[in-house]
Design a protein around this motif. Structure first.
Motif, short mmCIF file in Angstrom:
data_model
loop_
_atom_site.label_atom_id
_atom_site.label_comp_id
_atom_site.label_asym_id
_atom_site.label_seq_id
_atom_site.Cartn_x
_atom_site.Cartn_y
_atom_site.Cartn_z
N ASP A 90 12.96 -13.13 -29.07
CA ASP A 90 13.20 -14.26 -29.97
C ASP A 90 14.71 -14.38 -30.17
N LEU A 91 15.27 -15.52 -29.78
CA LEU A 91 16.72 -15.74 -29.84
C LEU A 91 17.04 -16.75 -30.94
N GLN A 92 18.06 -16.42 -31.72
CA GLN A 92 18.39 -17.20 -32.91
C GLN A 92 19.45 -18.27 -32.63
N ASP A 93 19.46 -19.29 -33.51
CA ASP A 93 20.43 -20.39 -33.40
C ASP A 93 21.86 -19.90 -33.33
N ASN A 94 22.64 -20.54 -32.46
CA ASN A 94 24.09 -20.35 -32.45
C ASN A 94 24.49 -18.89 -32.26
N GLN A 95 23.75 -18.17 -31.43
CA GLN A 95 24.03 -16.77 -31.17
C GLN A 95 24.23 -16.54 -29.68
N THR A 96 24.90 -15.45 -29.34
CA THR A 96 25.13 -15.07 -27.95
C THR A 96 24.44 -13.74 -27.68
N TYR A 97 23.70 -13.69 -26.56
CA TYR A 97 22.96 -12.48 -26.18
C TYR A 97 23.35 -12.09 -24.76
N GLN A 98 23.02 -10.86 -24.40
CA GLN A 98 23.30 -10.37 -23.05
C GLN A 98 22.01 -9.89 -22.40
N LEU A 99 21.82 -10.27 -21.13
CA LEU A 99 20.73 -9.75 -20.33
C LEU A 99 21.29 -8.60 -19.51
N VAL A 100 20.78 -7.38 -19.73
CA VAL A 100 21.39 -6.19 -19.14
C VAL A 100 20.34 -5.31 -18.48
N MET A 101 20.81 -4.47 -17.57
CA MET A 101 20.01 -3.38 -17.01
C MET A 101 20.79 -2.10 -17.30
N PRO A 102 20.41 -1.37 -18.33
CA PRO A 102 21.18 -0.21 -18.75
C PRO A 102 21.26 0.88 -17.68
N ASN A 103 22.37 1.60 -17.72
CA ASN A 103 22.56 2.81 -16.89
C ASN A 103 22.58 2.53 -15.40
N GLN A 104 23.13 1.40 -15.01
CA GLN A 104 23.25 1.12 -13.58
C GLN A 104 24.26 2.08 -12.94
N PRO A 105 23.88 2.74 -11.85
CA PRO A 105 24.82 3.64 -11.18
C PRO A 105 25.71 2.88 -10.20
N ASN A 106 26.90 3.38 -9.96
CA ASN A 106 27.79 2.81 -8.96
C ASN A 106 27.67 3.53 -7.62
N ASN A 107 27.07 4.72 -7.64
CA ASN A 107 26.87 5.49 -6.42
C ASN A 107 25.68 4.94 -5.64
N TYR A 108 25.85 4.77 -4.34
CA TYR A 108 24.83 4.17 -3.49
C TYR A 108 23.52 4.97 -3.50
N ASN A 109 23.61 6.28 -3.32
CA ASN A 109 22.40 7.11 -3.29
C ASN A 109 21.65 7.06 -4.62
N ALA A 110 22.41 7.07 -5.71
CA ALA A 110 21.78 6.98 -7.02
C ALA A 110 21.15 5.60 -7.22
N ALA A 111 21.79 4.57 -6.69
CA ALA A 111 21.26 3.22 -6.82
C ALA A 111 19.95 3.05 -6.07
N LYS A 112 19.78 3.76 -4.95
CA LYS A 112 18.53 3.68 -4.19
C LYS A 112 17.36 4.22 -5.01
N GLU A 113 17.61 5.16 -5.89
CA GLU A 113 16.58 5.66 -6.79
C GLU A 113 16.42 4.73 -7.99
N TYR A 114 17.55 4.24 -8.49
CA TYR A 114 17.53 3.37 -9.67
C TYR A 114 16.71 2.10 -9.42
N VAL A 115 16.83 1.54 -8.20
CA VAL A 115 16.19 0.27 -7.90
C VAL A 115 14.66 0.37 -7.95
N LYS A 116 14.12 1.58 -7.88
CA LYS A 116 12.67 1.75 -7.91
C LYS A 116 12.08 1.44 -9.29
N SER A 117 12.84 1.70 -10.35
CA SER A 117 12.28 1.49 -11.70
C SER A 117 13.38 1.19 -12.71
N PRO A 118 14.08 0.07 -12.54
CA PRO A 118 15.12 -0.29 -13.53
C PRO A 118 14.50 -0.83 -14.81
#
Length: 217
Positions: A90-118
């Motif tokens: 539920d988003l309120q009038d005149n407000q700003t929100y962010q759509l995020v995926m927490p704890n995204q890794p920058n390492n490629y190998n870690a990202a291959k695991e992360y993509v399975k269940s973000p």
């Protein structure tokens, strides 16, 4: 003159009303929004992903996926993308929100695991107000390929996931909703021939034969 003045005042009041009702949803890096409120969000092949949406105040159902290209050595690259995840907030009038995926890794190998269940979340000022995660229930490569083929031929996609969540909300008792349980989506590439090809290459000859039989049905 009075009529002109009244018209100007009315126009300004109407503009102010629209401005007040506007909600901004900013999209974090490596997130591709695929559907909002039952409607598909299209992205041009050569255009950057949309990073801001302007919505009306109220309840919104947003479907998105992890979407990132990693540049590897020798000019190679790998395209990682998850299944669709649907979150409701539920988003309120005149407000700003962010759509995020927490704890995204920058390492490629870690990202291959992360993509399975973000996890997909809606946040405001760093505080999560709604979130949903992929629940992985696959049993082997064959299951992944079967579900991927279904996505490629429209049997299961972002809009379907989004609309199912909306239908579930409409059937539920009227309450304050901060998050909804989205239909389980396999963490695999959907609507993308490259994803199917990658899964095919990772399959054994026995699994490939089963795929041929499945397609021939």
């Amino acid at each position: 003159m009075k009529m002109i003045t009244k018209a100007i005042i009315a126009s300004l009041a109407l503009s102010a009303a629209y401005a007040h009702a506007e909600v901004r949803l900013l999209v974090d890096d490596n997130i591709k929004v695929t559907a909002i409120n039952g409607q598909e969000v299209r992205h041009g092949a050569l255009q950057p992903l949309q990073r801001e949406f302007k919505l009306e105040a109220g309840r919104h159902v947003v479907t998105a996926r992890y979407d990132r290209i990693f540049d590897l050595t020798r000019g190679d690259h790998d395209y990682l993308k998850s299944g669709n995840i649907t979150v409701t907030a539920d988003l309120q009038d005149n407000q700003t929100y962010q759509l995020v995926m927490p704890n995204q890794p920058n390492n490629y190998n870690a990202a291959k695991e992360y993509v399975k269940s973000p996890t997909l979340a809606v946040a405001q000022n760093g505080q999560v107000i709604a979130q949903e995660s992929i629940v992985e229930d696959r049993t082997g490569v064959l299951s992944s390929i079967t579900q991927s083929i279904g996505g490629m031929f429209g049997r299961d996609n972002a809009v379907t996931s989004n609309q199912r969540t909306i239908a579930a909300l409409n059937q539920a008792p009227t309450t304050t909703v901060t998050a909804s349980s989205a239909p389980t989506q396999a963490p695999i590439a959907r609507d993308n021939l490259d994803g199917f090809m990658q899964l095919w290459l990772n399959s054994s000859e026995e699994e490939r034969e089963k795929i041929r039989q499945w397609i021939g049905k």
